[in-house]
Design a protein around this motif. Structure first.
Motif, short mmCIF file in Angstrom:
data_model
loop_
_atom_site.label_atom_id
_atom_site.label_comp_id
_atom_site.label_asym_id
_atom_site.label_seq_id
_atom_site.Cartn_x
_atom_site.Cartn_y
_atom_site.Cartn_z
N SER A 54 0.78 -1.26 0.05
CA SER A 54 -0.08 -0.03 0.01
C SER A 54 0.81 1.21 -0.13
CB SER A 54 -1.08 -0.14 1.13
OG SER A 54 -0.02 -0.21 2.23
N GLY A 55 2.16 1.20 0.38
CA GLY A 55 2.92 2.26 0.64
C GLY A 55 3.76 2.34 -0.79
N GLY A 56 3.63 1.54 -1.85
CA GLY A 56 4.30 1.67 -3.14
C GLY A 56 5.53 0.74 -3.23
N ARG A 57 6.06 0.14 -2.05
CA ARG A 57 7.11 -0.77 -1.96
C ARG A 57 6.81 -2.05 -2.90
NH1 ARG A 57 10.97 1.14 1.26
NH2 ARG A 57 10.37 2.72 2.75
N ARG A 58 7.94 -2.55 -3.94
CA ARG A 58 7.70 -3.72 -4.55
C ARG A 58 7.65 -4.98 -3.50
NH1 ARG A 58 10.73 -0.04 -7.32
NH2 ARG A 58 10.67 0.05 -9.45
N ARG A 59 7.05 -5.89 -4.08
CA ARG A 59 7.05 -7.29 -3.24
C ARG A 59 7.05 -8.35 -4.25
NH1 ARG A 59 8.18 -7.08 1.95
NH2 ARG A 59 7.17 -8.82 2.05
N TYR A 60 8.33 -8.89 -4.38
CA TYR A 60 8.48 -10.16 -5.24
C TYR A 60 8.06 -11.53 -4.99
CZ TYR A 60 11.44 -6.45 -7.52
OH TYR A 60 11.65 -5.49 -8.15
N ARG A 61 7.24 -11.99 -5.80
CA ARG A 61 6.70 -13.34 -5.41
C ARG A 61 7.53 -14.29 -6.02
NH1 ARG A 61 1.92 -12.94 -9.11
NH2 ARG A 61 3.49 -11.62 -10.05
N HIS A 62 7.36 -15.61 -5.54
CA HIS A 62 8.13 -16.74 -6.16
C HIS A 62 8.55 -16.91 -7.68
CE1 HIS A 62 10.48 -20.53 -6.12
NE2 HIS A 62 9.39 -20.88 -6.89
N ILE A 63 7.27 -16.61 -8.36
CA ILE A 63 7.24 -16.50 -9.62
C ILE A 63 8.24 -15.39 -10.19
CG2 ILE A 63 4.98 -15.09 -10.01
CD1 ILE A 63 4.64 -17.43 -12.35
N ASP A 64 8.02 -14.39 -9.58
CA ASP A 64 8.89 -13.18 -10.06
C ASP A 64 10.29 -13.27 -9.79
OD1 ASP A 64 6.72 -11.45 -10.46
OD2 ASP A 64 6.70 -11.02 -8.24
N LEU A 65 10.61 -14.25 -8.85
CA LEU A 65 12.18 -14.43 -8.68
C LEU A 65 12.95 -15.49 -9.82
CD1 LEU A 65 12.21 -14.88 -4.63
CD2 LEU A 65 12.75 -12.81 -6.25
N LYS A 66 11.79 -16.47 -9.95
CA LYS A 66 11.94 -17.58 -10.98
C LYS A 66 12.24 -16.98 -12.35
CE LYS A 66 10.36 -21.49 -10.96
NZ LYS A 66 10.77 -22.76 -10.68
N TRP A 67 11.41 -15.92 -12.74
CA TRP A 67 11.65 -15.23 -13.89
C TRP A 67 12.92 -14.21 -14.16
CZ3 TRP A 67 10.05 -15.86 -18.83
CH2 TRP A 67 10.24 -14.88 -19.59
N ILE A 68 13.10 -13.75 -12.94
CA ILE A 68 14.31 -12.92 -13.04
C ILE A 68 15.56 -13.65 -13.11
CG2 ILE A 68 15.88 -11.38 -11.33
CD1 ILE A 68 13.06 -10.51 -10.07
N VAL A 69 15.54 -15.00 -12.66
CA VAL A 69 16.55 -15.92 -12.82
C VAL A 69 16.86 -16.09 -14.07
CG1 VAL A 69 17.51 -18.29 -12.05
CG2 VAL A 69 16.92 -16.61 -10.30
#
Length: 156
Positions: free
Chosen positions: A61-76
């Motif tokens: 709600s404060g605009g800070r990013r929150r990375y999910r498992h799927i996001d981390l896999k995609w980044i890899v």
């Protein structure tokens, strides 16, 4: 729902992996995502700006990013494609295809096969260069062992 499937990679003690620990349901901070994927927070932000992510990264709600498992896999995946020389344009195109969903798998396959062929060409070139280095090492070892190192060519 987007699904990212990757083959299990062998664990390497010095290479971070998105699978280090379970990702909490609410996701992880950008700092934690950076630690888990081995890229900087700056790189994570760049990936978003450059259109390399397949779905928007969640925000608090404060605009800070929150990375999910799927996001981390995609980044890899992105990091590995980049590390093997895929241009940003190519990764962006791949991300666009994945984000578009089913129906373009043939184009994804062609993109990855073309990149694989490029990587294999680079590997062959590196192998050839390594052979030259190995030859030079053998020459130096042989000359040193024979006490003839002073006979090796050296410009004056």
């Amino acid at each position: 729902m987007l699904e990212v499937k990757t083959a299990p990679a062998p664990k390497h003690p010095t290479r971070p992996s998105s699978g280090d620990r379970k990702v909490p349901e609410g996701g992880v901070t950008i700092a934690e995502a950076a630690r888990r994927t081995g890229v900087s927070a700056h790189t994570l932000r760049y990936y978003e700006r450059a259109g390399l992510v397949v779905s928007p990264v969640d925000r608090t709600s404060g605009g800070r990013r929150r990375y999910r498992h799927i996001d981390l896999k995609w980044i890899v995946i992105c990091t590995k494609l980049r590390a093997t020389g895929m241009p940003i344009k190519g990764i962006r195109r791949y991300a666009e295809l994945v984000a578009a969903g089913p129906g373009n798998e043939q184009e994804r396959l062609e993109l990855l096969e073309a990149h694989r062929a490029s990587v294999l060409e680079k590997l062959a070139e590196v192998q050839e260069n390594l052979q030259t280095i190995d030859h030079k090492i053998a020459v130096y070892r042989g000359s040193l062992a024979a006490g003839e190192a002073d006979r090796l060519w050296a410009p004056r």
